[in-house]
Design a protein around this motif. Structure first.
Motif, PDB file in Angstrom:
ATOM      1  N   VAL A 176      -6.376  -8.683 -10.122  1.00 37.88           N
ATOM      2  CA  VAL A 176      -6.889  -9.886  -9.463  1.00 37.88           C
ATOM      3  C   VAL A 176      -8.405  -9.972  -9.641  1.00 37.88           C
ATOM      4  O   VAL A 176      -8.970 -11.047  -9.821  1.00 37.88           O
ATOM      5  N   LEU A 177      -9.069  -8.809  -9.629  1.00 38.33           N
ATOM      6  CA  LEU A 177     -10.519  -8.793  -9.804  1.00 38.33           C
ATOM      7  C   LEU A 177     -10.910  -8.861 -11.270  1.00 38.33           C
ATOM      8  O   LEU A 177     -12.094  -8.849 -11.608  1.00 38.33           O
ATOM      9  N   GLY A 178      -9.919  -8.868 -12.158  1.00 37.15           N
ATOM     10  CA  GLY A 178     -10.209  -8.969 -13.580  1.00 37.15           C
ATOM     11  C   GLY A 178     -10.423  -7.627 -14.268  1.00 37.15           C
ATOM     12  O   GLY A 178     -10.872  -7.576 -15.408  1.00 37.15           O
ATOM     13  N   TYR A 179     -10.112  -6.539 -13.574  1.00 35.69           N
ATOM     14  CA  TYR A 179     -10.269  -5.223 -14.199  1.00 35.69           C
ATOM     15  C   TYR A 179      -8.937  -4.768 -14.775  1.00 35.69           C
ATOM     16  O   TYR A 179      -7.883  -5.339 -14.496  1.00 35.69           O
ATOM     17  N   SER A 180      -8.994  -3.674 -15.529  1.00 37.41           N
ATOM     18  CA  SER A 180      -7.760  -3.082 -16.038  1.00 37.41           C
ATOM     19  C   SER A 180      -7.012  -2.400 -14.884  1.00 37.41           C
ATOM     20  O   SER A 180      -7.622  -1.816 -13.987  1.00 37.41           O
ATOM     21  N   GLY A 181      -5.704  -2.479 -14.916  1.00 41.17           N
ATOM     22  CA  GLY A 181      -4.898  -1.813 -13.894  1.00 41.17           C
ATOM     23  C   GLY A 181      -4.945  -0.309 -13.999  1.00 41.17           C
ATOM     24  O   GLY A 181      -4.467   0.401 -13.120  1.00 41.17           O
ATOM     25  N   ASN A 182      -5.520   0.185 -15.092  1.00 37.86           N
ATOM     26  CA  ASN A 182      -5.635   1.631 -15.270  1.00 37.86           C
ATOM     27  C   ASN A 182      -7.071   2.107 -15.090  1.00 37.86           C
ATOM     28  O   ASN A 182      -7.454   3.150 -15.617  1.00 37.86           O
ATOM     29  N   SER A 183      -7.839   1.341 -14.337  1.00 34.61           N
ATOM     30  CA  SER A 183      -9.243   1.673 -14.174  1.00 34.61           C
ATOM     31  C   SER A 183      -9.424   3.064 -13.572  1.00 34.61           C
ATOM     32  O   SER A 183      -8.677   3.493 -12.704  1.00 34.61           O
ATOM     33  N   THR A 184     -10.445   3.769 -14.081  1.00 35.41           N
ATOM     34  CA  THR A 184     -10.767   5.062 -13.481  1.00 35.41           C
ATOM     35  C   THR A 184     -12.168   5.017 -12.877  1.00 35.41           C
ATOM     36  O   THR A 184     -12.685   6.031 -12.434  1.00 35.41           O
ATOM     37  N   ASP A 185     -12.759   3.833 -12.853  1.00 38.26           N
ATOM     38  CA  ASP A 185     -14.107   3.667 -12.332  1.00 38.26           C
ATOM     39  C   ASP A 185     -14.059   3.584 -10.798  1.00 38.26           C
ATOM     40  O   ASP A 185     -13.505   2.630 -10.248  1.00 38.26           O
ATOM     41  N   PRO A 186     -14.657   4.557 -10.115  1.00 36.06           N
ATOM     42  CA  PRO A 186     -14.586   4.570  -8.649  1.00 36.06           C
ATOM     43  C   PRO A 186     -15.098   3.280  -8.020  1.00 36.06           C
ATOM     44  O   PRO A 186     -14.572   2.809  -7.010  1.00 36.06           O
ATOM     45  N   GLN A 187     -16.121   2.699  -8.670  1.00 41.67           N
ATOM     46  CA  GLN A 187     -16.681   1.445  -8.182  1.00 41.67           C
ATOM     47  C   GLN A 187     -15.607   0.346  -8.142  1.00 41.67           C
ATOM     48  O   GLN A 187     -15.410  -0.338  -7.141  1.00 41.67           O
ATOM     49  N   LYS A 195     -10.666  -5.632  -1.630  1.00 42.48           N
ATOM     50  CA  LYS A 195      -9.878  -6.842  -1.831  1.00 42.48           C
ATOM     51  C   LYS A 195      -8.512  -6.702  -1.145  1.00 42.48           C
ATOM     52  O   LYS A 195      -8.032  -7.623  -0.480  1.00 42.48           O
ATOM     53  N   LEU A 196      -7.918  -5.515  -1.292  1.00 38.50           N
ATOM     54  CA  LEU A 196      -6.581  -5.300  -0.730  1.00 38.50           C
ATOM     55  C   LEU A 196      -6.599  -5.280   0.800  1.00 38.50           C
ATOM     56  O   LEU A 196      -5.630  -5.677   1.444  1.00 38.50           O
ATOM     57  N   THR A 197      -7.708  -4.817   1.387  1.00 35.25           N
ATOM     58  CA  THR A 197      -7.753  -4.823   2.858  1.00 35.25           C
ATOM     59  C   THR A 197      -7.654  -6.250   3.388  1.00 35.25           C
ATOM     60  O   THR A 197      -7.118  -6.478   4.465  1.00 35.25           O
ATOM     61  N   GLU A 198      -8.180  -7.213   2.584  1.00 34.37           N
ATOM     62  CA  GLU A 198      -8.062  -8.612   3.015  1.00 34.37           C
ATOM     63  C   GLU A 198      -6.608  -9.063   2.999  1.00 34.37           C
ATOM     64  O   GLU A 198      -6.215  -9.985   3.708  1.00 34.37           O
ATOM     65  N   LEU A 199      -5.813  -8.403   2.144  1.00 34.03           N
ATOM     66  CA  LEU A 199      -4.405  -8.775   2.032  1.00 34.03           C
ATOM     67  C   LEU A 199      -3.574  -8.164   3.164  1.00 34.03           C
ATOM     68  O   LEU A 199      -2.539  -8.708   3.551  1.00 34.03           O
ATOM     69  N   MET A 200      -4.067  -7.058   3.711  1.00 32.72           N
ATOM     70  CA  MET A 200      -3.247  -6.292   4.657  1.00 32.72           C
ATOM     71  C   MET A 200      -2.665  -7.090   5.823  1.00 32.72           C
ATOM     72  O   MET A 200      -1.505  -6.887   6.183  1.00 32.72           O
ATOM     73  N   PRO A 201      -3.438  -8.010   6.450  1.00 32.55           N
ATOM     74  CA  PRO A 201      -2.821  -8.757   7.558  1.00 32.55           C
ATOM     75  C   PRO A 201      -1.608  -9.569   7.104  1.00 32.55           C
ATOM     76  O   PRO A 201      -0.743  -9.889   7.918  1.00 32.55           O
ATOM     77  N   SER A 202      -1.528  -9.874   5.826  1.00 28.17           N
ATOM     78  CA  SER A 202      -0.394 -10.639   5.324  1.00 28.17           C
ATOM     79  C   SER A 202       0.809  -9.758   5.031  1.00 28.17           C
ATOM     80  O   SER A 202       1.921 -10.240   4.895  1.00 28.17           O
TER      81      SER A 202
END
Lengths: 346, 255, 286
Positions: A176-187, A195-202
């Motif tokens: 969703v953020l435009g990164y690779s799903g296999n990212s290893t970058d901690p940032q 981003k996912l915490t915003e999804l949690m209430p849903s």
């Protein structure tokens, strides 16, 4: 007296359970991932008895094979995508003797020679599938769902299902953020977490046992689902649709491998060849709802199955699709930390 | 008062049995999803019996539960008696170890036992399962028996000793009869826990001896398959038959 | 020592058996866990040297503290409900005539032979939005639209109570069984009212059973991770979930081991505090 009885009991039990019949194939597979009919037919044809034991996550399978080492007598296992390379690199597998395998040339060239096992020295593809979005079209109003991003929509508050799989959920967040799903970058991983915490209430529930169930139960209207589950779910709930999100689905491939302590590799090879027969492969695909990599089997499939975009995606559906790769241990720990936070709702 | 207590009992039993009734009803449901009624059908029973691995697992489980419950009741009763009657060094340690078994999450018990078995090179199968099951049943038996013993008149065994009974004779003739109800309760608990256990069994079982809960676990995880309902119903019928049989034997032996 | 063995062969045999079993199958594996908790996480061999306390340091993360407290809270509520239902239940059970009593006890346990996972799923069928309870309430006109019952903390507590109630009832029943009628009659004859009899006679006499029941319920309630998995939407509601994740998914064994040791110790501490306060109360009373 009791002690005597006890000793007797123990002695009895010690002698009562060690019969190593050579004509047994210990198959270690995902739960309900092989129709009983296939096993029965294999037994009838070859006289080899199949003992079918199951696991419910790659992690569990891996831990068991690795830990049990000597006493694990599994002859065949079915790890997903990057677990093949992981297990191969750690020396947990026996090489496949291709002279004993027939039907390998029938496999989809797109699904062989992947970088998880470039020459298929250790693995033979069994089934493949994708993780995309399931939508209960009867229960939602407004714009159709077309992207992972749509899960964040206000109207789905409390109605979203996610798979209970750390890598998959973060994969989605990263895409969703435009990164690779296999990212290893901690940032990037941290951003995905934010981003996912915003999804949690849903989020209503995490389900990796059978992600179609929250839809059938009426608990979720939209969310992550595996394509085979969506096909199965549609059987009992017409309104359940499988959507290929425009950020890209998560693709995976489950392959047969022979663990290094296999007691009956001969039968394992036999079984792989058996499953690669077009007729058998077609039977499996029809029964389970996932796509078979055996090309000649696809011609045998009924139109209903072969024409089902959920099982057999078109090339457009697979734009942006990404296979999961081994991200290494360091990144895994970063994921694990945020995953715990996410699931604890903090 | 009597009326009130009776109806309270009935109410709690009712609540306990509602899910079971749902289970039984849905085992005859022709529909696959289990949320709507699709007509009467026996097809889930049929598909269950055609599943040889499942039937084998059922027998394995029953045998394991029977033996594990029996062994853990014997050892558990002796442990409780020892804790209650004897003074010995390290009593607190013994007590503590039992608590540790109860308190450690099953998954930890599972992994620690697996570690032990691997270290010893024990082949995973019936023996490893039995050892593990007895171990996690043990504290439950001990607690049940201890609760019974703590309300017990201390002078009785002393009187028996004074009359010249050996420790063994005294235990057999005085203590065992007293703790009999607790022993039965403990045995039942053990049998139940063993039939029920998923977590520990997942880790310490090998392909040579598969047991029912693991089969069920893998079945329920992929969505509620109606076969599971059928299986649950069969287990229930089986235990009810056992129950009636034991009642019958008891009443006959009394006559 | 030799003398005592000669004098009491039975005692010696019992002690050897009990000690042997516990040392071999409880102490040894637990030592392995303790060992694992001070080792270093290793991605390929699970654990390796050097020894250190990193795993314990990680525990002080506020995240895990919060999960732990929440888990304790859920377990405490479960235990309380079990006690409230189980106490009068066990009492009523012990009043029934002997022949039926055995039958009723069996009936209490029989559901458990159908496997707790299957029953938890049956609960799910009842609690789901399309489930039986909602449909029933709607057709009775109590509700207009389905209530959200499944995948809530309430559902998890219902599941835990349902699974653990017999573990509360059985020890309570065995102490009520021992409660002699003549004691109660004596209390009554001496002019004690019902409430006074309950407070001064019944409660103290049944306390061992209550404690046993509380332990049998409270402790497993913190670890039964499959209940939140099935009824709570797989959120980390119990410590058991976190520990399981550490062992299986994150493969951080030292941390998982450390977490389980701390859990065990906390429990022991609670128990110890309880005993201490009980003893003090007893002294004051005397």
């Amino acid at each position: 007296m009791k002690k005597l009885a006890l000793a007797g009991l123990l002695a009895l039990s010690l002698t009562g359970c060690s019969s190593d019949d050579p004509q047994v194939l210990n198959l270690y597979n995902w739960s309900e991932y092989m129709p009983q009919e296939v096993l029965t037919r294999f037994e009838e044809e070859t006289g080899v008895k199949v003992v079918y034991t199951t696991y419910d996550s790659n992690e569990a399978m891996y831990a068991r094979l690795k830990l049990l080492d000597e006493s694990a007598a599994y002859d065949l296992a079915v790890p997903s995508t990057y677990y093949v390379s992981k297990m191969r690199n750690e020396g947990l597998l026996l090489p496949i003797d291709h002279s004993k395998i027939s039907g390998f040339d029938q496999l989809d060239p797109e699904l062989t020679g992947l970088n998880i096992d470039p020459e298929n020295q250790y693995s033979v593809p069994y089934l493949w599938g994708t993780t995309g979005i399931g939508v209960d079209t009867a229960d939602i109003e407004g714009e159709p769902v077309t992207a992972w991003e749509d899960l964040w929509d206000e109207r789905f508050k409390g109605r979203v299902n996610l798979t209970n799989d750390m890598r998959e959920v973060f994969h989605m967040g990263l895409r969703v953020l435009g990164y690779s799903g296999n990212s290893t970058d901690p940032q990037q991983i941290e951003e995905a977490y934010e981003k996912l915490t915003e999804l949690m209430p849903s989020v209503r529930t995490f389900n990796s046992d059978a992600p179609r169930m929250p839809f059938l139960e009426g608990e979720a209207d939209v969310g992550m689902i595996w394509n085979g589950e969506a096909v199965m779910g549609k059987g009992s709930m017409e309104a359940l649709e499988y959507v290929y999100p425009k950020e890209g689905v998560i693709a995976w491939l489950d392959s047969f491998v022979i663990p290094k302590n296999a007691k009956n590799p001969e039968a394992a090879h036999q079984f792989i060849s058996f499953v690669l027969q077009p007729e058998i492969a077609a039977l499996i695909s029809e029964d389970i709802g996932y796509a078979t990599p055996v090309l000649s089997a696809r011609e045998l499939l009924g139109d209903e199955v072969a024409g089902d975009r959920a099982s057999y995606p078109t090339p457009e559906d697979m734009v942006n699709a990404e296979f999961q790769t081994d991200i290494g241990d360091e990144a895994l720990q970063v994921y694990a930390k945020y995953w715990e936070k996410l699931k604890s709702g903090l | 008062m009597r009326w009130l207590s009776r109806s309270y009992l009935a109410l709690v039993y009712l609540l306990l049995y509602v899910p079971i009734v749902v289970l039984i009803v849905f085992s005859f449901n022709d529909s696959r999803t289990g949320f709507n009624w699709g007509g009467f059908s026996l097809r889930w029973y049929e598909s269950l019996f055609n599943n040889h691995a499942m039937v084998q697992a059922m027998w394995n489980s029953l045998w394991l539960a029977l033996t594990a419950a029996t062994v853990s009741t014997c050892i558990g009763a002796l442990t409780a008696l020892a804790l209650h009657r004897y003074r010995f060094r390290g009593k607190k340690v013994l007590n503590g170890m039992l608590f540790v078994v109860m308190m450690s999450p099953e998954i930890v018990l599972a992994i620690s036992l697996l570690g032990l078995f691997l270290l010893l090179g024990l082949k995973l199968g019936y023996v490893s399962l039995l050892l593990a099951h007895v171990t996690f049943c043990l504290p439950f038996v001990v607690i049940t028996v201890m609760a019974r013993l703590s309300g017990f008149d201390e002078r009785l065994p002393e009187a028996a000793r004074d009359l010249g009974a050996s420790d063994f004779t005294m235990t057999r003739t005085v203590l065992i009869p007293v703790i009999m109800p607790a022993l039965m309760a403990g045995w039942l608990l053990g049998f139940t826990l063993s039939m029920d256990d998923v977590v520990v069994s997942t880790f310490v079982s090998g392909p040579s001896y598969e047991i029912l809960p693991l089969r069920i676990y893998s079945m329920v995880r992929v969505g509620l398959k109606p076969e599971v309902n059928a299986l649950g119903t069969l287990l229930l019928v089986f235990s009810l038959v056992m129950l009636m049989l034991s009642q019958w034997i008891l009443s006959r032996s009394k006559q | 020592m030799m003398l005592s063995i000669k004098q009491q062969p039975f005692r010696a045999a019992v002690l050897v058996l009990v000690w042997g079993w516990l040392l071999f199958l409880v102490l040894a594996p637990n030592m392995l866990v303790v060992g694992a908790s001070v080792m270093t996480r290793n991605p390929s061999t699970f654990i390796s040297f050097p020894l250190n306390l990193d795993a314990y340091r990680q525990l002080f993360n506020p995240l895990y503290l919060e999960v732990f407290l929440h888990s304790l809270y859920m377990a405490a509520i479960t235990t309380l409900i079990c006690l409230l239902i189980g106490y009068p239940f066990a009492w009523a059970l012990s009043r029934v005539d002997k022949r039926r009593q055995m039958l009723l006890i069996f009936l209490l346990i029989v559901p458990f032979w159908t496997n707790s996972l299957v029953r938890t799923y049956a609960l799910k069928l009842i609690l789901a939005t399309n489930g039986l309870l909602n449909s029933a309430l709607i057709s009775l006109g109590v509700l207009d639209e389905p209530a959200q019952l499944l995948y809530t903390e309430g559902a998890v507590i219902v599941g835990l109570v349902y699974l653990l109630l017999p573990f509360m009832v059985l020890p309570l029943y065995s102490v009520f069984e021992d409660l002699r009628q003549d004691v109660l009659l004596a209390s009554h004859d001496l002019g004690a009212g019902r409430l006074a009899t309950f407070k001064n006679i019944i409660v103290p006499l049944t306390l061992p059973g209550v404690l046993a029941g509380v332990m049998l319920v409270l402790l497993p309630a913190m670890g039964l991770f499959f209940v939140p998995d099935i009824l709570g939407g797989s959120r980390n509601l119990l410590v058991g979930n976190v520990i399981k994740n550490q062992f299986l998914d994150a493969r951080n064994w030292p941390f998982g081991a450390a977490a389980s040791i701390v859990l065990t110790l906390t429990m022991a501490l609670l128990m110890f505090a309880h005993r201490l306060s009980k003893r003090r109360l007893g002294e004051e009373g005397a």
